[in-house]
Design a protein around this motif. Sequence first.
Motif, mmCIF file in Angstrom:
data_model
loop_
_atom_site.group_PDB
_atom_site.id
_atom_site.type_symbol
_atom_site.label_atom_id
_atom_site.label_comp_id
_atom_site.label_asym_id
_atom_site.label_seq_id
_atom_site.Cartn_x
_atom_site.Cartn_y
_atom_site.Cartn_z
ATOM 1 N N LEU A 1 4.673 25.515 6.555
ATOM 2 C CA LEU A 1 3.589 24.978 5.730
ATOM 3 C C LEU A 1 3.985 24.987 4.253
ATOM 4 C CD1 LEU A 1 0.455 26.606 7.395
ATOM 5 C CD2 LEU A 1 0.965 24.167 7.282
ATOM 6 N N ALA A 2 4.557 26.104 3.804
ATOM 7 C CA ALA A 2 4.938 26.250 2.396
ATOM 8 C C ALA A 2 6.000 25.233 1.988
ATOM 9 C CB ALA A 2 5.437 27.670 2.128
ATOM 10 N N ASN A 3 6.868 24.879 2.935
ATOM 11 C CA ASN A 3 7.938 23.924 2.647
ATOM 12 C C ASN A 3 7.588 22.506 3.087
ATOM 13 O OD1 ASN A 3 10.022 25.646 1.440
ATOM 14 N ND2 ASN A 3 9.902 26.719 3.398
ATOM 15 N N ASN A 4 6.320 22.306 3.443
ATOM 16 C CA ASN A 4 5.824 20.999 3.897
ATOM 17 C C ASN A 4 6.687 20.405 5.002
ATOM 18 O OD1 ASN A 4 3.380 20.390 2.217
ATOM 19 N ND2 ASN A 4 4.850 20.980 0.640
ATOM 20 N N MET B 1 0.831 -1.188 0.000
ATOM 21 C CA MET B 1 0.000 0.000 0.000
ATOM 22 C C MET B 1 0.876 1.252 0.000
ATOM 23 S SD MET B 1 -2.927 0.880 2.731
ATOM 24 C CE MET B 1 -4.344 1.716 2.190
ATOM 25 N N LYS B 2 0.547 2.160 -0.870
ATOM 26 C CA LYS B 2 1.304 3.404 -0.990
ATOM 27 C C LYS B 2 1.000 4.357 0.154
ATOM 28 C CE LYS B 2 1.571 5.512 -5.515
ATOM 29 N NZ LYS B 2 1.291 6.162 -6.511
ATOM 30 N N GLU B 3 2.045 4.975 0.685
ATOM 31 C CA GLU B 3 1.844 5.965 1.738
ATOM 32 C C GLU B 3 1.447 7.296 1.108
ATOM 33 O OE1 GLU B 3 4.499 8.377 4.888
ATOM 34 O OE2 GLU B 3 4.935 6.235 4.712
ATOM 35 N N ARG B 4 0.390 7.861 1.602
ATOM 36 C CA ARG B 4 -0.076 9.158 1.098
ATOM 37 C C ARG B 4 0.336 10.241 2.076
ATOM 38 N NH1 ARG B 4 -3.860 8.775 -3.176
ATOM 39 N NH2 ARG B 4 -4.480 6.630 -3.469
ATOM 40 N N LYS B 5 0.591 11.398 1.512
ATOM 41 C CA LYS B 5 1.024 12.512 2.327
ATOM 42 C C LYS B 5 0.255 13.760 1.921
ATOM 43 C CE LYS B 5 5.212 14.198 4.246
ATOM 44 N NZ LYS B 5 6.556 13.994 4.549
ATOM 45 N N VAL B 6 -0.109 14.571 2.901
ATOM 46 C CA VAL B 6 -0.793 15.828 2.624
ATOM 47 C C VAL B 6 0.257 16.865 2.241
ATOM 48 C CG1 VAL B 6 -2.157 17.699 3.623
ATOM 49 C CG2 VAL B 6 -2.708 15.334 4.173
ATOM 50 N N GLU B 7 0.016 17.547 1.145
ATOM 51 C CA GLU B 7 0.932 18.577 0.659
ATOM 52 C C GLU B 7 0.206 19.923 0.698
ATOM 53 O OE1 GLU B 7 3.905 18.803 -3.040
ATOM 54 O OE2 GLU B 7 1.799 18.596 -3.591
ATOM 55 N N VAL B 8 0.883 20.933 1.214
ATOM 56 C CA VAL B 8 0.332 22.288 1.251
ATOM 57 C C VAL B 8 0.954 23.060 0.084
ATOM 58 C CG1 VAL B 8 0.036 24.361 2.650
ATOM 59 C CG2 VAL B 8 0.142 22.127 3.760
ATOM 60 N N CYS B 9 0.113 23.707 -0.710
ATOM 61 C CA CYS B 9 0.541 24.319 -1.968
ATOM 62 C C CYS B 9 0.678 25.842 -1.875
ATOM 63 C CB CYS B 9 -0.461 23.974 -3.060
ATOM 64 S SG CYS B 9 -0.879 22.230 -3.128
ATOM 65 N N LEU B 10 1.264 26.335 -0.809
ATOM 66 C CA LEU B 10 1.326 27.785 -0.627
ATOM 67 C C LEU B 10 2.260 28.485 -1.602
ATOM 68 C CD1 LEU B 10 1.211 28.303 3.229
ATOM 69 C CD2 LEU B 10 -0.628 28.303 1.560
ATOM 70 N N LYS B 11 3.372 27.861 -1.934
ATOM 71 C CA LYS B 11 4.320 28.526 -2.849
ATOM 72 C C LYS B 11 3.666 28.846 -4.180
ATOM 73 C CE LYS B 11 8.638 26.919 -0.900
ATOM 74 N NZ LYS B 11 9.864 26.188 -1.119
ATOM 75 N N GLU B 12 2.906 27.903 -4.713
ATOM 76 C CA GLU B 12 2.221 28.128 -5.990
ATOM 77 C C GLU B 12 1.173 29.228 -5.865
ATOM 78 O OE1 GLU B 12 2.430 25.137 -4.439
ATOM 79 O OE2 GLU B 12 3.134 23.620 -5.843
ATOM 80 N N LEU B 13 0.445 29.228 -4.756
ATOM 81 C CA LEU B 13 -0.624 30.208 -4.559
ATOM 82 C C LEU B 13 -0.098 31.633 -4.434
ATOM 83 C CD1 LEU B 13 -2.877 28.200 -2.102
ATOM 84 C CD2 LEU B 13 -3.414 28.813 -4.461
#
Length: 70
Positions: A38-41, A1-13
């Motif tokens: 947050l921006a750098n996860n 099973m693949k591990e999922r991770k939450v990514e915060v996309c502040l740099k793009e925003l």
Amino acid sequence: MKERKVEVCLKELVKERGISLRELARLSDIEPSIINKLANNKREKIYLPHIERIAEALDIDDISKIIRLK
């Protein structure tokens, strides 16, 4: 099973809006160090009130523009 991770996309925003992370911190009333992490996860925990304040500061209605599963 693949591990999922939450990514915060502040740099793009902030890039799309032509503002800095520091400006986002000011607009959202969140500590610049927290915005940076947050921006750098680099945050272990993501607090919903922070995401809500970022969404309000950037006038975003869809949370998937801020966070996504990777």
